[in-house]
Design a protein around this motif. Structure first.
Motif, PDB file in Angstrom:
ATOM      1  N   CYS A  58       7.561  17.334   0.275  1.00  0.00           N
ATOM      2  CA  CYS A  58       8.225  16.720  -0.868  1.00  0.00           C
ATOM      3  C   CYS A  58       8.518  17.765  -1.940  1.00  0.00           C
ATOM      4  O   CYS A  58       9.617  17.806  -2.513  1.00  0.00           O
ATOM      5  N   THR A  59       7.549  18.633  -2.211  1.00  0.00           N
ATOM      6  CA  THR A  59       7.733  19.667  -3.225  1.00  0.00           C
ATOM      7  C   THR A  59       8.784  20.685  -2.801  1.00  0.00           C
ATOM      8  O   THR A  59       9.689  21.029  -3.574  1.00  0.00           O
ATOM      9  N   SER A  60       8.680  21.165  -1.581  1.00  0.00           N
ATOM     10  CA  SER A  60       9.577  22.241  -1.141  1.00  0.00           C
ATOM     11  C   SER A  60      11.012  21.769  -0.971  1.00  0.00           C
ATOM     12  O   SER A  60      11.941  22.584  -1.012  1.00  0.00           O
ATOM     13  N   HIS A  61      11.227  20.467  -0.801  1.00  0.00           N
ATOM     14  CA  HIS A  61      12.585  19.948  -0.632  1.00  0.00           C
ATOM     15  C   HIS A  61      13.079  19.205  -1.878  1.00  0.00           C
ATOM     16  O   HIS A  61      14.081  18.482  -1.825  1.00  0.00           O
ATOM     17  N   SER A  62      12.383  19.375  -3.007  1.00  0.00           N
ATOM     18  CA  SER A  62      12.784  18.743  -4.271  1.00  0.00           C
ATOM     19  C   SER A  62      12.939  17.235  -4.132  1.00  0.00           C
ATOM     20  O   SER A  62      13.891  16.628  -4.623  1.00  0.00           O
ATOM     21  N   ARG A  63      11.959  16.622  -3.468  1.00  0.00           N
ATOM     22  CA  ARG A  63      11.954  15.170  -3.283  1.00  0.00           C
ATOM     23  C   ARG A  63      10.648  14.635  -3.875  1.00  0.00           C
ATOM     24  O   ARG A  63       9.601  14.692  -3.251  1.00  0.00           O
ATOM     25  N   PRO A  64      10.679  14.141  -5.098  1.00  0.00           N
ATOM     26  CA  PRO A  64       9.451  13.748  -5.803  1.00  0.00           C
ATOM     27  C   PRO A  64       8.702  12.596  -5.130  1.00  0.00           C
ATOM     28  O   PRO A  64       9.262  11.809  -4.367  1.00  0.00           O
ATOM     29  N   ILE A  65       7.421  12.509  -5.468  1.00  0.00           N
ATOM     30  CA  ILE A  65       6.582  11.367  -5.115  1.00  0.00           C
ATOM     31  C   ILE A  65       6.532  10.457  -6.346  1.00  0.00           C
ATOM     32  O   ILE A  65       6.099  10.879  -7.418  1.00  0.00           O
ATOM     33  N   TYR A  66       6.982   9.223  -6.197  1.00  0.00           N
ATOM     34  CA  TYR A  66       7.012   8.295  -7.314  1.00  0.00           C
ATOM     35  C   TYR A  66       6.012   7.155  -7.091  1.00  0.00           C
ATOM     36  O   TYR A  66       5.931   6.601  -5.986  1.00  0.00           O
ATOM     37  N   MET A  67       5.304   6.794  -8.134  1.00  0.00           N
ATOM     38  CA  MET A  67       4.433   5.620  -8.118  1.00  0.00           C
ATOM     39  C   MET A  67       5.135   4.497  -8.875  1.00  0.00           C
ATOM     40  O   MET A  67       5.520   4.677 -10.030  1.00  0.00           O
ATOM     41  N   ILE A  68       5.271   3.350  -8.231  1.00  0.00           N
ATOM     42  CA  ILE A  68       5.976   2.205  -8.802  1.00  0.00           C
ATOM     43  C   ILE A  68       4.952   1.312  -9.498  1.00  0.00           C
ATOM     44  O   ILE A  68       4.101   0.694  -8.845  1.00  0.00           O
ATOM     45  N   HIS A  69       5.014   1.225 -10.809  1.00  0.00           N
ATOM     46  CA  HIS A  69       3.950   0.625 -11.598  1.00  0.00           C
ATOM     47  C   HIS A  69       3.854  -0.888 -11.493  1.00  0.00           C
ATOM     48  O   HIS A  69       2.804  -1.451 -11.806  1.00  0.00           O
ATOM     49  N   ASN A  70       4.907  -1.557 -11.091  1.00  0.00           N
ATOM     50  CA  ASN A  70       4.841  -3.020 -11.042  1.00  0.00           C
ATOM     51  C   ASN A  70       4.627  -3.553  -9.620  1.00  0.00           C
ATOM     52  O   ASN A  70       4.921  -4.709  -9.337  1.00  0.00           O
ATOM     53  N   THR A  71       4.120  -2.711  -8.743  1.00  0.00           N
ATOM     54  CA  THR A  71       3.825  -3.117  -7.367  1.00  0.00           C
ATOM     55  C   THR A  71       2.388  -2.743  -7.039  1.00  0.00           C
ATOM     56  O   THR A  71       2.022  -1.572  -7.081  1.00  0.00           O
ATOM     57  N   LEU A  72       1.561  -3.743  -6.718  1.00  0.00           N
ATOM     58  CA  LEU A  72       0.136  -3.522  -6.472  1.00  0.00           C
ATOM     59  C   LEU A  72      -0.170  -3.625  -4.987  1.00  0.00           C
ATOM     60  O   LEU A  72       0.351  -4.491  -4.279  1.00  0.00           O
ATOM     61  N   ALA A  73      -1.048  -2.742  -4.524  1.00  0.00           N
ATOM     62  CA  ALA A  73      -1.619  -2.843  -3.174  1.00  0.00           C
ATOM     63  C   ALA A  73      -3.111  -2.556  -3.270  1.00  0.00           C
ATOM     64  O   ALA A  73      -3.555  -1.770  -4.110  1.00  0.00           O
ATOM     65  N   GLY A  74      -3.882  -3.198  -2.409  1.00  0.00           N
ATOM     66  CA  GLY A  74      -5.317  -3.003  -2.411  1.00  0.00           C
ATOM     67  C   GLY A  74      -5.756  -2.112  -1.265  1.00  0.00           C
ATOM     68  O   GLY A  74      -5.466  -2.399  -0.105  1.00  0.00           O
ATOM     69  N   HIS A  75      -6.417  -1.011  -1.594  1.00  0.00           N
ATOM     70  CA  HIS A  75      -7.000  -0.131  -0.579  1.00  0.00           C
ATOM     71  C   HIS A  75      -8.475  -0.487  -0.472  1.00  0.00           C
ATOM     72  O   HIS A  75      -9.214  -0.381  -1.451  1.00  0.00           O
ATOM     73  N   PHE A  76      -8.930  -0.874   0.710  1.00  0.00           N
ATOM     74  CA  PHE A  76     -10.283  -1.399   0.851  1.00  0.00           C
ATOM     75  C   PHE A  76     -11.340  -0.381   0.434  1.00  0.00           C
ATOM     76  O   PHE A  76     -12.237  -0.686  -0.345  1.00  0.00           O
ATOM     77  N   SER A  77     -11.227   0.862   0.921  1.00  0.00           N
ATOM     78  CA  SER A  77     -12.222   1.868   0.559  1.00  0.00           C
ATOM     79  C   SER A  77     -11.868   3.202   1.200  1.00  0.00           C
ATOM     80  O   SER A  77     -11.086   3.268   2.152  1.00  0.00           O
ATOM     81  N   PHE A  78     -12.480   4.259   0.679  1.00  0.00           N
ATOM     82  CA  PHE A  78     -12.538   5.537   1.373  1.00  0.00           C
ATOM     83  C   PHE A  78     -13.802   5.550   2.242  1.00  0.00           C
ATOM     84  O   PHE A  78     -14.692   4.708   2.084  1.00  0.00           O
ATOM     85  N   TYR A  79     -13.887   6.523   3.137  1.00  0.00           N
ATOM     86  CA  TYR A  79     -14.959   6.535   4.126  1.00  0.00           C
ATOM     87  C   TYR A  79     -16.360   6.455   3.515  1.00  0.00           C
ATOM     88  O   TYR A  79     -17.198   5.670   3.993  1.00  0.00           O
ATOM     89  N   PRO A  80     -16.688   7.213   2.455  1.00  0.00           N
ATOM     90  CA  PRO A  80     -18.050   7.133   1.912  1.00  0.00           C
ATOM     91  C   PRO A  80     -18.403   5.768   1.325  1.00  0.00           C
ATOM     92  O   PRO A  80     -19.582   5.484   1.081  1.00  0.00           O
ATOM     93  N   GLN A  81     -17.401   4.941   1.095  1.00  0.00           N
ATOM     94  CA  GLN A  81     -17.620   3.634   0.477  1.00  0.00           C
ATOM     95  C   GLN A  81     -17.579   2.487   1.489  1.00  0.00           C
ATOM     96  O   GLN A  81     -17.948   1.356   1.163  1.00  0.00           O
ATOM     97  N   GLU A  82     -17.133   2.782   2.702  1.00  0.00           N
ATOM     98  CA  GLU A  82     -16.801   1.715   3.645  1.00  0.00           C
ATOM     99  C   GLU A  82     -17.997   0.849   4.026  1.00  0.00           C
ATOM    100  O   GLU A  82     -17.919  -0.387   4.009  1.00  0.00           O
ATOM    101  N   SER A  83     -19.115   1.472   4.387  1.00  0.00           N
ATOM    102  CA  SER A  83     -20.279   0.700   4.832  1.00  0.00           C
ATOM    103  C   SER A  83     -20.737  -0.267   3.744  1.00  0.00           C
ATOM    104  O   SER A  83     -21.051  -1.440   4.015  1.00  0.00           O
ATOM    105  N   TYR A  84     -20.773   0.217   2.516  1.00  0.00           N
ATOM    106  CA  TYR A  84     -21.199  -0.624   1.405  1.00  0.00           C
ATOM    107  C   TYR A  84     -20.198  -1.752   1.160  1.00  0.00           C
ATOM    108  O   TYR A  84     -20.592  -2.913   0.953  1.00  0.00           O
ATOM    109  N   MET A  85     -18.912  -1.428   1.198  1.00  0.00           N
ATOM    110  CA  MET A  85     -17.894  -2.435   0.930  1.00  0.00           C
ATOM    111  C   MET A  85     -17.876  -3.524   2.001  1.00  0.00           C
ATOM    112  O   MET A  85     -17.573  -4.683   1.702  1.00  0.00           O
ATOM    113  N   LYS A  86     -18.241  -3.186   3.223  1.00  0.00           N
ATOM    114  CA  LYS A  86     -18.307  -4.198   4.286  1.00  0.00           C
ATOM    115  C   LYS A  86     -19.350  -5.258   3.954  1.00  0.00           C
ATOM    116  O   LYS A  86     -19.169  -6.437   4.274  1.00  0.00           O
ATOM    117  N   THR A  87     -20.429  -4.849   3.293  1.00  0.00           N
ATOM    118  CA  THR A  87     -21.468  -5.817   2.922  1.00  0.00           C
ATOM    119  C   THR A  87     -21.010  -6.742   1.803  1.00  0.00           C
ATOM    120  O   THR A  87     -21.662  -7.755   1.533  1.00  0.00           O
TER     121      THR A  87
END
Length: 328
Positions: A285-314
């Motif tokens: 994206c950087t080398s081809h001048s194609r930005p990464i944009y975050m769209i503020h009015n669109t929500l998604a839920g990420h369950f967890s990263f690996y160190p958090q997964e076991s706890y979040m399952k409980t």
């Protein structure tokens, strides 16, 4: 300008030694791309094709977190557009359960022998030649109503407003080292977060939001009921921001021409090495001048990263009490 003329001009500009080493580097670069292409295309796969040849494609990497499918994959089924193909992709394994789920939902299923997300994604894109707008999701991503429409609108508006077409756009992910700061601000949680977990810092890795299970659970408690929070965010005036660092690609939208321009998703030569596709895509994206944009009015839920997964399952039973419509 002829080929000979270009060589002469290059020698004049770089000198004979500089031209020689530049030519060697170019040859090795092209050779690497050629060998990667051979490796990717020679990887065996099983494809059950339900595509209708749509220009919109949803590709979901799945096969390792089946306990989340009743929530995450169901949300895709519930909110997918009629003019969109869906392909579930399993790198490094075959899942009879996923194949049956895809059969029930009218989705395609692709199982790739090599355990490499980049190889699997490239194969899925090749097998859908009509796809232009491509949504890439991980199996631990929960989406909201109008997610696909809002993200596509965000892609088009950011391109129009900034005069820079995106490399990819992403929603506000609640468990994410960059966009969690947007989530906290939008819902007035910044002060409470700082009191509990320290300063709000944006970074891709090595933060409480990445490695602290209690942080993930606290954020999720403030994300539920999920659809209500997503609707509230979607009612805000359109806004976006640029991510100038590496960004998690668990939920993104990009176009075919860009991924073909950069030579597809990258992967390591050793099977099972994760993160290369994400790291290299952000570099592209950087080398081809194609930005990464975050769209503020669109929500998604990420369950967890690996160190958090076991706890979040409980915590899934508690999540079902806080939001029975989603975590039923």
């Amino acid at each position: 300008m002829s080929f000979i003329s270009r060589i002469i001009k290059a020698i004049q500009k770089k000198g004979l030694v500089g031209f020689f080493w530049a030519a060697i580097a170019d040859i090795f670069g092209r050779l690497e791309g050629y060998l990667n292409n051979i490796r990717d295309r020679s990887t065996s796969y099983k494809f059950i094709n339900k595509s209708k040849g749509q220009s919109n494609l949803i590709v979901v990497l799945a096969g390792y977190k089946s306990y989340l499918w009743p929530f995450t994959l169901e949300s895709i089924y519930k909110y997918q557009s009629m003019n969109t193909d869906v392909c579930i992709v399993s790198p490094g394994k075959y899942s009879k359960k996923l194949e049956q789920l895809c059969e029930n939902n009218g989705w395609s299923y692709l199982s790739v022998k090599r355990n490499s997300p980049g190889v699997a994604l490239n194969q899925a894109i090749r097998l859908h030649p009509n796809a232009d707008y491509i949504y890439k999701l991980d199996e631990d991503i929960l989406i909201s109503e109008n997610f696909f429409e809002n993200l596509k609108m965000g892609y088009e508006l950011t391109s129009k407003k900034s005069l820079l077409e995106p490399g990819f756009v992403a929603p506000v992910l609640n468990i994410n080292g960059i966009s969690y700061s947007i989530f906290l601000k939008e819902f007035g949680l910044e002060k409470e977060y700082q009191e509990k977990f320290g300063n709000i810092i944006k970074r891709c890795g090595d933060l409480p939001v990445h490695n602290n299970p209690e942080t993930a659970w606290w954020i999720w408690k403030n994300t539920l009921p999920f659809q209500e929070k997503a609707k509230k965010l979607s009612e805000n005036e359109f806004n976006y921001s640029v991510c100038s660092t590496r960004f998690s690609i668990g939920a993104i939208l990009f176009r075919r021409e860009f991924i073909e321009q950069v030579g597809g998703f990258k992967s390591a030569w050793h099977s099972g090495v994760l993160g290369v596709d994400e790291d290299e895509l952000c570099r592209d994206c950087t080398s081809h001048s194609r930005p990464i944009y975050m769209i503020h009015n669109t929500l998604a839920g990420h369950f967890s990263f690996y160190p958090q997964e076991s706890y979040m399952k409980t915590k899934l039973s508690e999540m079902s009490l806080l939001d029975p419509k989603v975590f039923h």
